[in-house]
Write a protein that holds these residues in place. Structure first.
Motif, short mmCIF file in Angstrom:
data_model
loop_
_atom_site.label_atom_id
_atom_site.label_comp_id
_atom_site.label_asym_id
_atom_site.label_seq_id
_atom_site.Cartn_x
_atom_site.Cartn_y
_atom_site.Cartn_z
N MET A 10 4.42 0.92 1.99
CA MET A 10 4.55 -0.33 2.75
C MET A 10 4.57 -1.47 1.75
O MET A 10 3.58 -1.68 1.04
CB MET A 10 3.42 -0.49 3.76
CG MET A 10 3.55 0.41 4.97
SD MET A 10 2.02 0.58 5.91
CE MET A 10 1.29 2.00 5.08
N GLU A 11 5.69 -2.17 1.68
CA GLU A 11 5.86 -3.24 0.71
C GLU A 11 6.04 -4.57 1.43
O GLU A 11 7.00 -4.77 2.17
CB GLU A 11 7.06 -2.97 -0.19
CG GLU A 11 7.25 -4.02 -1.26
CD GLU A 11 8.42 -3.72 -2.19
OE1 GLU A 11 8.64 -4.50 -3.15
OE2 GLU A 11 9.14 -2.72 -1.95
N VAL B 87 0.85 -1.18 0.00
CA VAL B 87 0.00 0.00 0.00
C VAL B 87 0.89 1.24 0.00
O VAL B 87 2.00 1.21 0.54
CB VAL B 87 -0.95 -0.01 1.23
CG1 VAL B 87 -0.16 -0.04 2.53
CG2 VAL B 87 -1.88 1.19 1.22
N TYR B 88 0.42 2.30 -0.65
CA TYR B 88 1.17 3.55 -0.64
C TYR B 88 0.20 4.72 -0.50
O TYR B 88 -1.01 4.58 -0.70
CB TYR B 88 2.02 3.70 -1.90
CG TYR B 88 1.23 4.02 -3.17
CD1 TYR B 88 1.01 5.33 -3.57
CD2 TYR B 88 0.73 2.98 -3.96
CE1 TYR B 88 0.29 5.61 -4.73
CE2 TYR B 88 0.00 3.26 -5.11
CZ TYR B 88 -0.21 4.57 -5.48
OH TYR B 88 -0.93 4.85 -6.62
N ARG B 89 0.77 5.86 -0.14
CA ARG B 89 -0.03 7.07 -0.06
C ARG B 89 0.81 8.26 -0.48
O ARG B 89 1.97 8.38 -0.08
CB ARG B 89 -0.55 7.31 1.36
CG ARG B 89 -1.44 8.56 1.42
CD ARG B 89 -1.84 8.93 2.82
NE ARG B 89 -2.81 10.03 2.80
CZ ARG B 89 -3.31 10.61 3.88
NH1 ARG B 89 -2.92 10.22 5.08
NH2 ARG B 89 -4.18 11.59 3.78
N SER C 17 10.79 0.70 -4.84
CA SER C 17 9.72 0.18 -4.01
C SER C 17 8.37 0.76 -4.42
O SER C 17 7.37 0.04 -4.52
CB SER C 17 10.00 0.51 -2.53
OG SER C 17 8.97 0.03 -1.70
N LEU C 18 8.33 2.08 -4.68
CA LEU C 18 7.08 2.71 -5.08
C LEU C 18 6.58 2.16 -6.41
O LEU C 18 5.37 1.97 -6.61
CB LEU C 18 7.26 4.22 -5.15
CG LEU C 18 6.01 5.05 -5.47
CD1 LEU C 18 4.88 4.75 -4.48
CD2 LEU C 18 6.35 6.55 -5.46
N GLY D 192 2.64 -0.34 -9.20
CA GLY D 192 2.48 -0.93 -10.53
C GLY D 192 2.64 0.07 -11.64
O GLY D 192 2.13 -0.12 -12.75
N THR D 193 3.36 1.19 -11.36
CA THR D 193 3.58 2.24 -12.35
C THR D 193 5.08 2.39 -12.60
O THR D 193 5.89 1.77 -11.93
CB THR D 193 3.03 3.59 -11.86
OG1 THR D 193 3.85 4.07 -10.79
CG2 THR D 193 1.59 3.44 -11.39
#
Length: 561
Positions: free
Chosen positions: A248-249, A235-237, A268-269, A274-275
C-alpha cells in the motif's frame, strides 16, 4: 455463444463475478428467466479476495453448497502448505479449528489465542465455519457450476453499451446486439457500465493510495522484513504464503485500467520498503486497487438495479467488498423474483436499498478507519499504537474478529425479538438435520416448536412460499437433548447463545429472521400473521385454523412494480 444471447428474459444480470452469479441463481431458483452477460471472455485469474465471511458461507450453506465450499478450503490449505501450517500453529489452543482464522485490522494481525471463541455470536454460527478459506476465483468456479445446474446461460465477451428504461422493461444495448429484458441488474464492478449508462450518481471520496496483491519470485527476500512493515511511504507485507506480497503506497494513484507489470510492482515495493529488492517473476496476474470510497446515490432506478461493487466501492481489507456484494445478491434475489411472480407486498423491492445501504455505509467506515491508521505520518503512527494496544486485549480482539467474520450483522426490521433482523443461528432439528438443510429451494422457513403447532396451521395459507417444520417442543429441546442439539452436534445448537431457541422462527429466503417469538400466545400469532403479510404477500389459501388477524401496515407507500 454471443449469438445465443436471449432477446426477451425477465432479468438480465451484467457481470459474472460472485455477486452476479449468486443473484442469477437465486432468481432461477424462484422460477425467473434470467441470463448473465459478462464483458470478459474468460474468468479473471487476478488475485482477489482470499476468504469469505460467515454470512457468505451461510449463503452457500442455504443452497446446499457448503460441502463444495468446505472442499475448496481443504484444497486451498493443501495447495498452500505453508499457510496451512501457519494457520494450524496460530490456532492451536485457541479453542477453535483452523478455519477460525482472524485476519487483520489495518495490518495489525489479530491473535486467535486472545479471541473468545465461546462468545455466543461465534457459537451460534459455527456450522459454516469450515468454509471460510475460499478464494474468490474458486468461489466463482463453484458458483458457475451452480448456475449451470439451474440452467442459467452465462454469455461471455458481451459488453453492455446502452441502457433505456422503457417503463415496462429495459432495452439493453450490447456488443451482441440489443436485448429486451424486464429488469437489468448491474453487478459489473466499481466501474459499472450499467450504473453509468443509467445515470446513477456515485458520490464519495477520491483515492489517496494504490495497493497491490501479487505472488512473485524474489531474488533477495532477506532484504524485506517479516509481517507487516510500515514506512513514511506506506506499508507492505510478505507472506504468509511464500512469494505473496501486499503493498500500500500513499500518494501514488496508478492507472487501474492497465495490467500490473513486474516493473510496476518492484518500483512500488522499493519505494515503500526503502530497499533495492529485486522481483524476478510474477507467478499469477497481480491485482491493483485503491482506497476510492463511494456509494451509489440509489440502488434502484426504475427497472435498473445495482449490487456489489457497482453499488459501493472501498478498500478491499478483509474481502469485505465480496461479502457485502453477496449479501446484496441474496437480499435482492427473492424480492425481485416476488415482484416478477406478482405476489410481492407493497414496497418490498424498495426495502432492498433500505436494508443494504446501511451495511454498505458501515463497511465504508470500517475500511476508512483502517486507512487512517495505516498512514505513515507521526499522528497515524501514534494512533496505531493505541489501536494495537486495544486489539491486544481479549475484548478488543474478539470485537474486531466478530466484525470481520460478519456474525454481528443485523438489519433494522419490525419486531422487538432479539433475533429479528439477524441471520438465523444454527438450529438442529429432532431428526438430526439442520434448519438450513430445508431451505435449499429458496422458500421461507418456519420453525414451529409451539405445543399445538399453531404457527404451522397459520402458515398453511402460504403453501407455495413457506415451508413449515413443526417440532412440537416449545422449549426447543428434542427429547433426551435438553440443550436443543441433535446427538453428535453439541456445538450446532443455539443453546448458550443469548438468543436461545424460540418457540417460533420465520426465516426469509436470504437467511434473515423476519419474526421470532419465545412463546406461543395470541400476540405471537398476530405478529407472525403480520410478518407473513409483510414479507410473503397475500395468502394463496385460507388458513387451516381460525381467522387471520389484520396485517400490519406495509413496508412503504410506493406500490411494487
Amino acid at each position: 455463444m454471443i449469438a445465443d444471447v436471449n432477446q426477451d428474459v425477465d432479468v438480465t444480470v451484467a457481470g459474472a463475478g460472485p455477486v452476479g452469479l449468486i443473484l442469477a441463481a437465486e432468481l432461477a431458483l424462484a422460477g425467473v428467466s434470467v441470463q448473465v452477460l459478462e464483458r470478459l471472455a474468460e474468468p479473471d485469474d487476478a488475485m482477489k479476495a482470499q476468504s469469505i465471511n460467515i454470512p457468505t458461507a451461510e449463503a452457500l450453506d442455504r443452497r446446499g453448497l457448503l460441502p463444495a465450499a468446505e472442499q475448496v478450503q481443504r484444497e486451498t490449505l493443501a495447495r498452500v502448505g505453508a499457510l496451512a501450517e501457519w494457520v494450524r500453529d496460530r490456532t492451536s489452543g485457541a479453542g477453535g479449528p483452523a478455519s477460525q482464522f482472524t485476519g487483520h485490522f489495518a495490518g495489525m494481525s489479530l491473535d486467535p489465542e486472545l479471541v473468545d471463541w465461546s462468545d455466543p455470536d461465534f457459537t451460534a454460527h459455527a456450522a459454516a465455519s469450515g468454509a471460510r478459506i475460499v478464494p474468490q476465483r474458486q468461489l466463482e468456479a463453484l458458483l458457475a457450476e451452480h448456475v449451470a445446474r439451474l440452467g442459467v446461460p452465462v454469455h461471455r465477451g458481451v459488453e453492455v453499451t446502452g441502457v433505456e428504461d422503457t417503463g415496462d422493461g429495459v432495452l439493453v444495448g450490447t456488443t451482441a446486439g440489443s436485448v429486451r429484458t424486464g429488469w437489468l441488474v448491474g453487478c459489473d464492478g466499481g466501474h459499472s457500465a450499467v450504473r453509468r449508462l443509467a445515470g446513477i450518481d456515485f458520490p464519495g471520496a477520491a483515492p489517496e493510495l494504490t495497493g497491490y496483491q501479487a505472488v512473485v519470485d524474489i531474488a533477495d527476500p532477506d532484504e524485506l522484513g517479516d509481517g507487516w512493515v510500515w514506512s513514511a511511504q506506506g506499508v507492505y507485507r510478505c507472506g504468509p504464503q511464500p512469494g505473496r506480497v501486499a503493498i500500500m503506497e500513499f500518494g501514488a494513484v496508478a492507472d487501474r485500467t492497465a495490467p500490473v507489470t513486474l516493473a510496476e510492482l518492484q518500483a512500488s515495493l522499493r519505494r515503500v520498503s526503502g530497499t533495492e529488492v529485486t522481483l524476478t517473476a510474477l507467478r499469477a496476474p497481480a491485482t491493483r486497487w485503491s482506497d476510492n470510497t463511494r456509494q451509489a446515490a440509489t440502488y434502484r432506478s426504475g427497472r435498473v438495479l445495482l449490487a456489489g461493487d457497482a453499488a459501493h466501492v472501498h478498500p478491499p481489507f478483509g474481502g469485505q467488498g465480496l461479502n457485502l456484494g453477496v449479501g446484496d445478491a441474496t437480499n435482492l434475489g427473492w424480492k425481485l423474483a416476488a415482484v416478477i411472480a406478482g405476489w410481492a407486498p407493497e414496497g418490498l423491492l424498495d426495502s432492498y436499498d433500505a436494508e443494504r445501504r446501511p451495511l454498505g455505509a458501515w463497511v465504508m467506515s470500517w475500511t476508512r478507519a483502517q486507512i487512517a491508521v495505516l498512514r505513515g505520518d507521526a499522528k497515524s503512527a501514534a494512533l496505531r499504537e493505541v489501536v494495537a494496544d486495544l486489539l491486544d486485549t481479549r475484548d478488543g480482539a474478539t470485537y474486531a474478529v466478530k466484525k470481520i467474520a460478519g456474525v454481528t450483522q443485523r438489519i433494522d426490521l419490525p419486531g422487538e425479538h432479539r433475533l429479528a433482523g439477524r441471520y438465523a443461528p444454527d438450529l438442529w432439528l429432532r431428526d438430526g438435520s439442520r434448519l438450513t438443510d430445508h431451505g435449499h429451494d429458496g422458500r421461507f422457513l418456519l420453525l414451529d416448536r409451539s405445543p399445538d403447532t399453531v404457527f404451522t396451521h397459520l402458515a398453511a395459507a402460504w403453501p407455495d412460499r413457506v415451508r413449515s417444520l413443526a417440532e412440537g417442543h416449545p422449549t426447543g429441546a428434542a427429547e433426551g437433548h435438553p440443550t436443543g442439539a441433535a446427538e453428535g452436534h453439541p456445538t450446532g445448537a443455539a443453546d448458550g447463545h443469548p438468543t436461545g431457541t424460540p418457540a417460533g422462527l420465520l426465516v426469509r429466503p436470504d437467511g434473515v429472521v423476519a419474526w421470532a417469538s419465545d412463546i406461543a400466545d395470541d400476540d405471537a400469532t398476530a405478529d407472525l400473521t403480520a410478518a407473513l403479510h409483510r414479507w410473503a404477500g397475500a395468502p394463496t389459501s385460507a388458513p387451516e385454523r381460525d381467522t387471520l388477524p389484520e396485517p400490519s401496515p406495509s413496508l412503504g407507500s410506493e406500490p411494487a412494480v
